[in-house]
Structure formats: C-alpha cells, structure tokens
Scaffold this motif. Structure first.
Motif, short mmCIF file in Angstrom:
data_model
loop_
_atom_site.label_atom_id
_atom_site.label_comp_id
_atom_site.label_asym_id
_atom_site.label_seq_id
_atom_site.Cartn_x
_atom_site.Cartn_y
_atom_site.Cartn_z
N PRO A 71 0.86 -1.10 -0.02
CA PRO A 71 0.01 -0.02 -0.05
C PRO A 71 0.92 1.16 -0.10
O PRO A 71 0.12 2.34 -0.35
CB PRO A 71 -0.85 0.00 1.28
CG PRO A 71 -1.09 -1.81 1.56
CD PRO A 71 0.46 -2.36 1.20
N VAL A 72 2.10 1.19 0.11
CA VAL A 72 2.96 2.49 0.09
C VAL A 72 2.62 3.17 -1.01
O VAL A 72 2.67 4.44 -1.19
CB VAL A 72 4.56 2.13 0.42
CG1 VAL A 72 5.21 1.39 -0.52
CG2 VAL A 72 5.19 3.39 0.78
N GLY A 73 2.60 2.31 -2.27
CA GLY A 73 2.47 2.99 -3.56
C GLY A 73 1.36 3.90 -3.61
O GLY A 73 1.30 5.05 -4.11
N LEU A 74 0.07 3.38 -3.06
CA LEU A 74 -1.27 4.35 -2.97
C LEU A 74 -1.07 5.42 -2.17
O LEU A 74 -1.66 6.54 -2.47
CB LEU A 74 -2.47 3.64 -3.08
CG LEU A 74 -3.77 4.35 -3.39
CD1 LEU A 74 -3.72 4.78 -5.02
CD2 LEU A 74 -4.85 3.51 -3.03
N MET A 75 -0.42 5.04 -1.00
CA MET A 75 -0.12 6.29 -0.19
C MET A 75 0.67 7.45 -0.52
O MET A 75 0.20 8.66 -0.71
CB MET A 75 0.48 5.77 0.99
CG MET A 75 -0.42 4.72 1.96
SD MET A 75 0.92 4.15 3.29
CE MET A 75 -0.16 2.89 3.75
N ILE A 183 -3.52 13.22 7.40
CA ILE A 183 -2.75 12.04 6.98
C ILE A 183 -2.84 10.83 7.45
O ILE A 183 -2.91 9.61 6.80
CB ILE A 183 -1.12 12.51 7.01
CG1 ILE A 183 -1.13 13.61 6.02
CG2 ILE A 183 -0.11 11.39 6.45
CD1 ILE A 183 0.32 14.27 5.81
N GLY A 184 -2.84 10.79 8.75
CA GLY A 184 -3.01 9.27 9.71
C GLY A 184 -4.34 8.72 9.10
O GLY A 184 -4.30 7.53 8.74
N GLY A 185 -5.39 9.42 9.11
CA GLY A 185 -6.59 8.76 8.45
C GLY A 185 -6.47 8.47 7.03
O GLY A 185 -7.25 7.29 6.69
N LYS A 186 -5.68 9.26 6.12
CA LYS A 186 -5.57 8.75 4.92
C LYS A 186 -4.88 7.47 4.60
O LYS A 186 -5.23 6.64 3.76
CB LYS A 186 -4.94 10.02 3.92
CG LYS A 186 -5.81 11.16 3.71
CD LYS A 186 -5.38 12.14 2.87
CE LYS A 186 -6.04 13.52 3.00
NZ LYS A 186 -7.15 13.37 2.33
N ILE A 187 -3.83 7.17 5.51
CA ILE A 187 -2.84 6.00 5.59
C ILE A 187 -3.96 4.72 5.99
O ILE A 187 -3.70 4.10 5.37
CB ILE A 187 -1.66 6.48 6.33
CG1 ILE A 187 -0.66 7.48 5.74
CG2 ILE A 187 -1.00 4.90 6.74
CD1 ILE A 187 0.33 7.82 6.77
N LEU A 188 -4.56 5.20 6.86
CA LEU A 188 -5.41 3.90 7.50
C LEU A 188 -6.58 3.45 6.30
O LEU A 188 -6.72 2.35 6.16
CB LEU A 188 -6.28 4.10 8.82
CG LEU A 188 -5.24 4.21 9.84
CD1 LEU A 188 -6.06 4.59 11.21
CD2 LEU A 188 -4.54 2.85 10.06
N ALA A 189 -7.07 4.62 5.85
CA ALA A 189 -8.10 4.35 4.81
C ALA A 189 -7.47 3.55 3.58
O ALA A 189 -8.19 2.75 2.92
CB ALA A 189 -8.64 5.85 4.12
N ILE A 190 -6.29 3.92 3.11
CA ILE A 190 -5.79 3.25 2.06
C ILE A 190 -5.34 1.82 2.37
O ILE A 190 -5.45 1.00 1.49
CB ILE A 190 -4.51 4.01 1.67
CG1 ILE A 190 -5.00 5.67 0.74
CG2 ILE A 190 -3.70 3.48 0.62
CD1 ILE A 190 -4.12 6.72 0.59
#
Length: 264
Positions: A71-75, A183-190
């Motif tokens: 998932p680092v890619g989409l992050m 950003i934390g929320g976006k990381i978890l969502a992804i």
C-alpha cells in the motif's frame, strides 16, 4: 468538528476532483502519471523483496506480508500527489455522471495518465529491477518470473473478473482517503483495502505494467502479446470495478436528484 467526511460529502468531493483532473494540462498528467506508475511499481517491488525468501509453506503469511507493504504505492499517489489510472476510473466517471465533464474529458485524462503510468512502471522495472539487479538474482528472480507467468497465462475472463475486484477495493481506498482530513486517517483508509486486494491476489493493470515486463526481462516464458492481452483484460475489469461498482453506485445513492433517471 469531525475529522472525516460523510459518504455524501465524499461523493461531492470526488466529483469535484474528477472535474479538475479532466481540465489538467496533458504534460502535467504525463508527469504525475509517470510518478504514480513508479510509486505503484515501487510498492510491488518492496512486496517481492520482502516476501521472496519465505517458503511456499508460508504462502498465507507471504500474501499478508506482501499486502502489508504494497500500500505504500497508493499512499504516495494520494498523499504526495500523482495521477493513477485506476483511481481515475472512479473520479472521472463520477464527474461524468454528475455532468461536470463530458466523455472527452474522461478519455483525455485516461489516455495521458495511462501513458504516464506505463512509463513510470517500466522505469522502475528497468532501472531498479534490472539495472540495480534487485530482480535479477534469486530468490527475487524466481518470484517475479512465477508472478509474471501466472498473470500472463490467466484466462482472459478470469483476468477481467479479478480486476473488477481489485479496482473496487482500490477505488474504495481512494474514496475513503478523500473522506479523511488528516494524513493518519488517509494512511489507514488506504492500507486496509489495498492490503486486502494484494493478499487476495487480484489483478491491477498498473501494477502489472511493472511485474509482467520485469518478469519477461529476467526470463519468464511469456511474450509481449500475452502481456498486452493481460493488460487489456485488467484494464477492462479495473474500469468496471471503478466505474460501475464505485462511481455509479455512489452517484445513484448520494448524488442523483429525485426523478432523474440518467447517470451521465
């Protein structure tokens, strides 16, 4: 104040983003597309590097571990900023349904982003996979050959169906990331939806723009013809997953006005 948007608010946000993407200049789409293709390829590369040395008896653990790092890619795409074809298979159709853009704007965006994604994925495969020898020696070579061979030889219909599931999850990851305000929320969502699609083994057209050429270049018994056919199947399935299962579904629920029977 809430730190996330409601689904109805996400729909409005995603449609507005789709409108802006359709108006972006071609050279910016090409550059941002290149970055996205490279980011997704780097996610796949770290997946291979982390899991290749694990034995087949730990196949489930390998899938989970690969899913954890991919998932680092989409992050990078969502947070750092880039143009990814599969995510745009949701945002542009949603903007089209909402009558914010025409079909020409959708095709324009998809065309330039696809070219950019392909160039970025090939860059990582060639420069890092081959040039830096990250995929030219075992166990990494054997792993990428096995992955590429399995994908290239998957029946066309199965590729489409697998790709539908893939981009349904990818677009849900993007959708939820739009709803997060930090950003934390976006990381978890992804992370969770992408981990799920990788662990399952679904087909992602941009990820396959990396792994199939990389596999071919290190000795996989496949051809460019097989690769292109696989890309076409993955593209079709990804488009269905993003457009129908995400954009159309949420447009009908959250954006279509009462009495309006049109979807685009």
């Amino acid at each position: 104040m809430s730190n996330f948007l409601t689904p109805a608010e996400i729909a409005q946000t995603a449609a507005a983003i789709g409108h802006d993407k359709a108006k972006q200049s071609w050279w910016k789409l090409l550059i941002l597309g290149f970055l996205a293709g490279a980011f997704i390829a780097l996610g796949f590369l770290v997946d291979i590097r982390v899991t290749a040395s694990l034995p087949d008896s730990l196949a489930s653990i390998k899938s989970l571990l690969g899913g954890a790092v991919f998932p680092v890619g989409l992050m990078l795409v969502v947070i750092a900023g880039a143009e990814l074809l599969t995510g745009n298979m949701m945002t542009l159709p949603l903007a089209l349904h909402a009558k914010k853009i025409g079909i020409g704007g959708l095709v324009y965006n998809w065309f330039w982003v696809l070219i950019g994604n392909l160039l970025g994925a090939l860059f990582v495969a060639g420069v890092f996979g081959l040039g830096a020898h990250l995929l030219t020696e075992d166990p990494f070579k054997t792993t990428v050959i096995a992955l590429a061979t399995a994908k290239a030889k998957l029946p066309f219909g199965s590729t489409i169906l697998s790709a539908i599931g893939c981009n349904w999850l990818v677009c849900l990851a993007v959708w939820m990331a739009y709803g997060a305000k930090d950003i934390g929320g976006k990381i978890l969502a992804i992370w969770f939806p992408i981990m799920t699609f990788v662990a399952i083994g679904f087909q992602h057209v941009v990820a396959n723009m990396f792994v199939l050429p990389a596999g071919l270049w290190v000795g996989a018994p496949i051809s460019w013809g097989q690769i292109i056919v696989e890309w076409i199947g993955a593209f079709i399935g990804n488009a269905i997953g993003g457009w129908l299962f995400t954009a159309t579904a949420y447009f009908l629920v959250y954006m279509r006005k009462a009495g309006d029977t049109t979807t685009g």
